[in-house]
Write a protein that holds these residues in place. Structure first.
Motif, PDB file in Angstrom:
ATOM      1  N   GLY A 124       0.798  -1.226   0.000  1.00 15.25           N
ATOM      2  CA  GLY A 124       0.000   0.000   0.000  1.00 15.25           C
ATOM      3  C   GLY A 124       0.820   1.260   0.000  1.00 15.25           C
ATOM      4  O   GLY A 124       0.261   2.357  -0.084  1.00 15.25           O
ATOM      5  N   GLY A 125       2.153   1.157   0.110  1.00 11.89           N
ATOM      6  CA  GLY A 125       3.018   2.323   0.036  1.00 11.89           C
ATOM      7  C   GLY A 125       3.253   2.744  -1.401  1.00 11.89           C
ATOM      8  O   GLY A 125       2.833   2.075  -2.356  1.00 11.89           O
ATOM      9  N   ILE A 126       3.971   3.834  -1.574  1.00 15.75           N
ATOM     10  CA  ILE A 126       4.148   4.381  -2.926  1.00 15.75           C
ATOM     11  C   ILE A 126       4.953   3.441  -3.813  1.00 15.75           C
ATOM     12  O   ILE A 126       4.650   3.298  -5.001  1.00 15.75           O
ATOM     13  N   ASP A 127       5.951   2.749  -3.249  1.00 17.18           N
ATOM     14  CA  ASP A 127       6.818   1.902  -4.072  1.00 17.18           C
ATOM     15  C   ASP A 127       6.014   0.783  -4.730  1.00 17.18           C
ATOM     16  O   ASP A 127       6.047   0.601  -5.954  1.00 17.18           O
ATOM     17  N   SER A 128       5.297   0.016  -3.914  1.00 22.99           N
ATOM     18  CA  SER A 128       4.528  -1.099  -4.473  1.00 22.99           C
ATOM     19  C   SER A 128       3.315  -0.607  -5.255  1.00 22.99           C
ATOM     20  O   SER A 128       2.842  -1.295  -6.166  1.00 22.99           O
ATOM     21  N   SER A 129       2.819   0.592  -4.945  1.00 23.90           N
ATOM     22  CA  SER A 129       1.688   1.130  -5.714  1.00 23.90           C
ATOM     23  C   SER A 129       2.114   1.506  -7.127  1.00 23.90           C
ATOM     24  O   SER A 129       1.324   1.384  -8.072  1.00 23.90           O
ATOM     25  N   ILE A 130       3.346   1.973  -7.288  1.00 24.75           N
ATOM     26  CA  ILE A 130       3.863   2.237  -8.638  1.00 24.75           C
ATOM     27  C   ILE A 130       3.842   0.945  -9.449  1.00 24.75           C
ATOM     28  O   ILE A 130       3.402   0.919 -10.601  1.00 24.75           O
ATOM     29  N   LEU A 131       4.286  -0.145  -8.842  1.00 22.78           N
ATOM     30  CA  LEU A 131       4.269  -1.431  -9.542  1.00 22.78           C
ATOM     31  C   LEU A 131       2.845  -1.868  -9.837  1.00 22.78           C
ATOM     32  O   LEU A 131       2.545  -2.318 -10.950  1.00 22.78           O
ATOM     33  N   ALA A 132       1.971  -1.748  -8.849  1.00 25.24           N
ATOM     34  CA  ALA A 132       0.590  -2.205  -9.009  1.00 25.24           C
ATOM     35  C   ALA A 132      -0.148  -1.427 -10.090  1.00 25.24           C
ATOM     36  O   ALA A 132      -1.049  -1.966 -10.751  1.00 25.24           O
ATOM     37  N   ALA A 157      -5.327  -0.488  -2.506  1.00 26.27           N
ATOM     38  CA  ALA A 157      -5.839  -1.275  -3.624  1.00 26.27           C
ATOM     39  C   ALA A 157      -7.198  -0.738  -4.071  1.00 26.27           C
ATOM     40  O   ALA A 157      -7.478  -0.656  -5.275  1.00 26.27           O
ATOM     41  N   GLY A 158      -8.029  -0.360  -3.102  1.00 31.47           N
ATOM     42  CA  GLY A 158      -9.319   0.222  -3.447  1.00 31.47           C
ATOM     43  C   GLY A 158      -9.163   1.506  -4.241  1.00 31.47           C
ATOM     44  O   GLY A 158      -9.895   1.737  -5.219  1.00 31.47           O
ATOM     45  N   ALA A 159      -8.188   2.336  -3.834  1.00 29.85           N
ATOM     46  CA  ALA A 159      -7.953   3.592  -4.541  1.00 29.85           C
ATOM     47  C   ALA A 159      -7.457   3.355  -5.961  1.00 29.85           C
ATOM     48  O   ALA A 159      -7.695   4.170  -6.860  1.00 29.85           O
ATOM     49  N   LEU A 160      -6.778   2.227  -6.168  1.00 29.64           N
ATOM     50  CA  LEU A 160      -6.273   1.875  -7.500  1.00 29.64           C
ATOM     51  C   LEU A 160      -7.263   1.022  -8.291  1.00 29.64           C
ATOM     52  O   LEU A 160      -6.948   0.581  -9.397  1.00 29.64           O
TER      53      LEU A 160
END
Length: 359
Positions: A124-132, A157-160
């Motif tokens: 849920g942090g920025i690093d893994s969110s970039i990947l997701a 994940a909901g925000a994405l």
């Protein structure tokens, strides 16, 4: 050769270029062992016998790691590559554009290599969110039921507009996994085991679901100023540097040791890590960031947050806890140690408990 073609590694040797356009490499070329400047792939040889080598230390009787940035022959180790120390960007806008291009291109390339179907270790942090945001594979988060990382991953994940698979840890998981990790990594200290446990347990689930790779956000904290001790330089006694930029280079120098642990843990669980944020393009760009684009006031990883403008603001601005705390693994391993009679007043009580599990 892991990570790159032998011809590419020969070019890196000939030019002494440490960032030649790979995500790291390690192996043998022309009779010598080599490991890239950040140690993104582990490599070991039998002590005193470089001709006997492996990426897995458990294959050897007395494994001796090849140092990052070195070439090993029968004559010994020779440093070949060092990280460049370029002048920082002058224009902030240009710096952020370059960071954005580097991270997007490197993640997109990782997706093309796997047809996008690479799972993501998602906190849920920025690093893994970039990947997701760029990869189509399923998202996985691990932790104890009430942990920060599980809740943060669900909301991010909901925000994405994505779903996340939750790998809920138990005490039995920790007790079972500790000896397996000690054997795989050769490490018994509490900090290394606390960090490796969440990676290992999530990767086990990913492998059980039929995947043989896992995308991870390793490297972003070190490259982009994600640590509190960097933000507090030079007052923080954990760093020697007098500036934020200097402190960032200090923590980048810790990457080879950390990555060796993480890669060995993930491989022991049955997956190969994919680390787009450790691509040479990202590293090269991060090394040029001035202090104010690493840390500004209370905000860390400034340039990375600005560059990731394709993420929702709530995700871009989210702070993340270290994995051993965000998953509650550190707390629960400490609890197990005390329940087993290893009290906090004892010297290194968690380390002693780890040793007892391996007997």
């Amino acid at each position: 050769m892991q990570g790159a073609a032998p011809a590419t590694v020969r070019q890196a040797l000939d030019t002494r270029n440490p960032l030649i356009g790979t995500r790291g490499f390690a192996g043998t070329v022309d009779g010598a062992l080599v490991r890239d400047v950040l140690g993104r792939y582990p490599l070991f040889s039998e002590a005193g016998t470089p001709s006997v080598f492996s990426a897995d230390p458990t294959d050897l009787r007395e494994p001796e790691a090849v140092p990052a940035g070195h070439r090993r022959t029968e004559e010994g180790d020779t440093r070949v590559w060092t990280l460049p120390n370029p002048d920082p960007y002058v224009a902030a806008e240009r710096a952020i554009e370059t960071v954005r291009a580097a991270i997007v291109d490197s993640v997109d390339d990782a997706g093309e290599e796997t047809d996008g179907e690479v799972p993501v270790a998602f906190s849920g942090g920025i690093d893994s969110s970039i990947l997701a945001s760029k990869l189509d594979g399923p998202l996985y988060v691990g932790g104890f039921a009430e942990s920060h990382d599980v809740e943060a991953a669900r909301t991010a994940a909901g925000a994405l507009d994505r779903e996340v698979n939750v790998v809920e840890f138990s005490h039995d998981d920790l007790v079972r996994a500790v000896p397996e990790l000690v054997r795989a990594t050769g490490r018994t200290n509490a900090m290394d085991i606390n960090i490796a446990l969440p990676l290992y347990l999530v990767a086990e689930r990913v492998a059980a679901d039929g995947y043989d790779r896992l995308a991870v956000g390793q490297g972003a904290d070190e490259l982009f100023g994600g640590y509190a001790k960097v933000a507090k330089a030079p007052e923080d006694p954990r760093v020697d540097a007098e500036t934020v930029r200097g402190a960032t280079r200090e923590v980048i120098a810790s990457l080879p040791d950390q990555l060796e642990r993480d890669v060995l843990a993930l491989r022991a669980a049955g997956v190969e890590p994919v680390a787009p944020l450790l691509d040479d393009r990202v590293v090269e760009t991060a090394l040029r960031l001035p202090g104010e684009l690493l840390v500004s006031g209370e905000t860390r990883k400034v340039a990375l947050r600005e560059a990731a403008d394709f993420l929702p603001d709530a995700v871009r601005e989210r702070d993340k806890k270290a994995v051993q705390y965000g998953t509650l693994v550190s707390r629960e391993l400490d609890r197990l140690a005390r329940q087993a009679g290893f009290k906090r007043r004892m010297d290194d009580h968690v380390g002693q408990y780890i040793d007892s599990l391996c007997e």
